[in-house]
Write an enzyme that holds these catalytic residues in place. Sequence first.
Site, PDB file in Angstrom:
ATOM      1  N   TYR A  69      56.067  44.547  31.426  1.00  0.00           N
ATOM      2  CA  TYR A  69      56.536  45.176  30.119  1.00  0.00           C
ATOM      3  C   TYR A  69      56.207  46.505  29.751  1.00  0.00           C
ATOM      4  CZ  TYR A  69      56.352  45.266  24.974  1.00  0.00           C
ATOM      5  OH  TYR A  69      56.385  45.328  23.454  1.00  0.00           O
ATOM      6  N   LYS A  73      59.006  49.566  29.120  1.00  0.00           N
ATOM      7  CA  LYS A  73      58.976  50.242  28.092  1.00  0.00           C
ATOM      8  C   LYS A  73      58.933  51.788  28.387  1.00  0.00           C
ATOM      9  CE  LYS A  73      59.253  47.534  24.550  1.00  0.00           C
ATOM     10  NZ  LYS A  73      60.049  47.429  23.765  1.00  0.00           N
TER      11      LYS A  73
END
Length: 169
Positions: A69, A73
């Site tokens: 993640y 991001k």
Amino acid sequence: MLMNNAGVTRDSLLFRMTETDWDTVMTVHLKGAFLMSQAAQAHLVAQKYGKIVNVSSVSALGNRGQANYSAAKMGVQGLTRTLALELGAFGVNVRAIAPSFVVTEMTDATAARLKLDVEEFRRVGAENNPVKRVGFPEDIAAATMFLASDEASYITGQTLYVDGGATIG
């Protein structure tokens, strides 16, 4: 106007993370933003005007159990900067917004996965920033509306952290 906001989590520590968990998160967050931006840019460039707002996260700065993640991001932030360089001359602004803890079904699911009471999880989240509260979807919507507006026409390539000040410390 395009807003890239699709997201999933497949949280796990690195030694337990599967390649499928890595690929799923990268595909939804980063490849999805790339493909949608690529499709939209043809129309935005043709009309010589447009806005792209990408959704990143404070987790881009690193978060235990979220290697996939966090990498996705931060990749969204790099994509934002690069597209701003490529599309700015065509009247297209590209920005990202990076929320911290926001009350959503996804954060409630994280609490459940961690076997924590949702309200307690939110209380702890609120303690982690100077304003001492968690974010709400309305907070993110307000910042996004500004970034999507013509009032923000001189802002491109930037990531706005909407985090109650959590990243200033």
